[in-house]
Design a protein around this motif. Structure first.
Motif, PDB file in Angstrom:
ATOM      1  N   ARG A  76      -7.644  -0.544 -10.733  1.00  0.00           N
ATOM      2  CA  ARG A  76      -7.192  -1.937 -10.721  1.00  0.00           C
ATOM      3  C   ARG A  76      -5.786  -2.069 -10.136  1.00  0.00           C
ATOM      4  N   SER A  77      -5.062  -0.963 -10.020  1.00  0.00           N
ATOM      5  CA  SER A  77      -3.719  -0.992  -9.433  1.00  0.00           C
ATOM      6  C   SER A  77      -3.755  -1.312  -7.947  1.00  0.00           C
ATOM      7  N   ALA A  78      -4.900  -1.136  -7.307  1.00  0.00           N
ATOM      8  CA  ALA A  78      -5.021  -1.433  -5.876  1.00  0.00           C
ATOM      9  C   ALA A  78      -4.691  -2.905  -5.606  1.00  0.00           C
ATOM     10  N   PHE A  79      -5.115  -3.787  -6.483  1.00  0.00           N
ATOM     11  CA  PHE A  79      -4.825  -5.214  -6.312  1.00  0.00           C
ATOM     12  C   PHE A  79      -3.325  -5.480  -6.433  1.00  0.00           C
ATOM     13  N   ILE A  80      -2.690  -4.844  -7.396  1.00  0.00           N
ATOM     14  CA  ILE A  80      -1.245  -5.036  -7.607  1.00  0.00           C
ATOM     15  C   ILE A  80      -0.471  -4.549  -6.383  1.00  0.00           C
ATOM     16  N   ARG A  82      -1.549  -4.102  -3.311  1.00  0.00           N
ATOM     17  CA  ARG A  82      -1.875  -4.944  -2.155  1.00  0.00           C
ATOM     18  C   ARG A  82      -1.083  -6.248  -2.184  1.00  0.00           C
ATOM     19  N   THR A  83      -0.983  -6.866  -3.345  1.00  0.00           N
ATOM     20  CA  THR A  83      -0.266  -8.122  -3.499  1.00  0.00           C
ATOM     21  C   THR A  83       1.230  -7.954  -3.236  1.00  0.00           C
ATOM     22  N   THR A 102      -2.314  -4.073   4.053  1.00  0.00           N
ATOM     23  CA  THR A 102      -2.819  -4.275   2.690  1.00  0.00           C
ATOM     24  C   THR A 102      -4.179  -3.607   2.501  1.00  0.00           C
ATOM     25  N   HIS A 103      -5.016  -3.588   3.541  1.00  0.00           N
ATOM     26  CA  HIS A 103      -6.291  -2.869   3.432  1.00  0.00           C
ATOM     27  C   HIS A 103      -6.034  -1.375   3.263  1.00  0.00           C
ATOM     28  N   ALA A 106      -4.644  -0.749  -0.301  1.00  0.00           N
ATOM     29  CA  ALA A 106      -5.673  -0.871  -1.339  1.00  0.00           C
ATOM     30  C   ALA A 106      -6.602   0.335  -1.339  1.00  0.00           C
ATOM     31  N   ALA A 110      -6.675   2.956  -4.493  1.00  0.00           N
ATOM     32  CA  ALA A 110      -7.935   3.081  -5.242  1.00  0.00           C
ATOM     33  C   ALA A 110      -8.463   4.510  -5.218  1.00  0.00           C
TER      34      ALA A 110
END
Length: 194
Positions: A76-80, A82-83, A102-103, A106, A110
Motif C-alpha cells: 500500500r506504500s506504492a500509493f503514498i 506515487r502521490t 510515478t508509474h 509505484a 510495490a
C-alpha cells in the motif's frame, strides 16, 4: 479490521505470510478522529502558518529537485510514494514527467515491498545532469547460495516487467544491484533523460 496478505516474491521469504502489516485500528479510519486531530480541525482554531513552503513554487528552476523519504514495507506504500513524487514533480515544474516517474515509483515500491515485507524502504528522487533519477532501496537479505540468489533476482526482474516497458518507452534505463558494504539490501534505480 482490514487484512492484506500476500506471498513474498523472494523464495526464502515465500513461505512466511504477512498479514495486516499496518492495519487501520478501525474499518473506517476517519469515523473516530483522535482528540488532537479534531482540535486541529476545529473551525475556531487556525492552523499554524509555515514560514517557508514545503516544496518550491512552479516558478523556480527544476534544477533543485531533491526528494527523499522512508516508507513502510507494505504494498500500500506504492500509493503514498506515487502521490508524494507527483506533487514534487508538479511543484518543480516537471509535470510532463509525472506519468512515467510515478508509474516507475509505484512499480519499484510495490515490488520491493514484496521482496522485503515489513521492512522499511528508502525512496529518493533527484534531478541532475539533465535527468531524473529515482532510487528505491530495500532491506532484502543477501543470499549466500548462488542458485537462490539467481532465482530471487529473476523473480524481481520478472515482477518489474511494466517498469521495464515504461522506462524503455521514455528512453531511460533501470537496474538493481546489491548495496555496497557495510550497507545491506538491494538498490533499484531508474534514470529518465529530461
Amino acid at each position: 479490521m482490514h487484512s492484506y496478505s500476500f506471498t513474498a516474491l523472494c523464495p526464502v521469504l515465500a513461505e512466511a505470510r504477512t498479514t495486516g502489516l499496518y492495519p487501520h485500528p478501525h474499518p473506517y479510519p476517519h469515523a473516530h478522529p483522535n482528540p488532537r486531530s479534531a482540535a486541529l480541525h476545529s473551525p475556531h482554531q487556525q492552523l499554524p502558518q509555515l514560514s517557508q513552503p514545503y516544496l518550491r513554487s512552479k516558478g523556480r528552476s527544476a534544477r533543485g529537485l531533491w526528494l527523499s523519504f522512508t516508507l513502510p514495507g507494505d504494498v500500500r506504500s506504492a500509493f503514498i510514494g506515487r502521490t508524494a513524487i507527483a506533487a514534487a514533480l508538479k511543484a518543480y515544474g516537471l509535470a510532463p514527467y509525472v506519468w512515467p516517474v510515478t508509474h516507475a515509483a509505484a512499480e519499484l515500491i510495490a515490488v520491493t515491498a514484496r521482496m522485503s515485507p515489513g521492512k522499511e524502504l528508502y525512496v529518493s528522487l533527484r534531478h541532475r545532469d539533465d535527468a531524473l533519477r529515482l532510487l528505491v532501496w530495500d532491506q532484502h537479505p543477501h543470499h549466500p547460495e548462488p542458485d537462490m540468489a539467481t532465482l530471487c533476482e529473476t523473480r524481481r526482474r520478472r515482477a518489474l516487467w511494466l517498469l521495464a516497458a515504461v522506462v524503455d518507452d521514455w528512453g531511460g534505463e533501470w537496474g538493481a544491484c546489491e548495496a555496497d558494504p557495510p550497507q545491506l539490501g538491494i538498490k533499484s534505480w531508474v534514470r529518465l533523460p529530461r
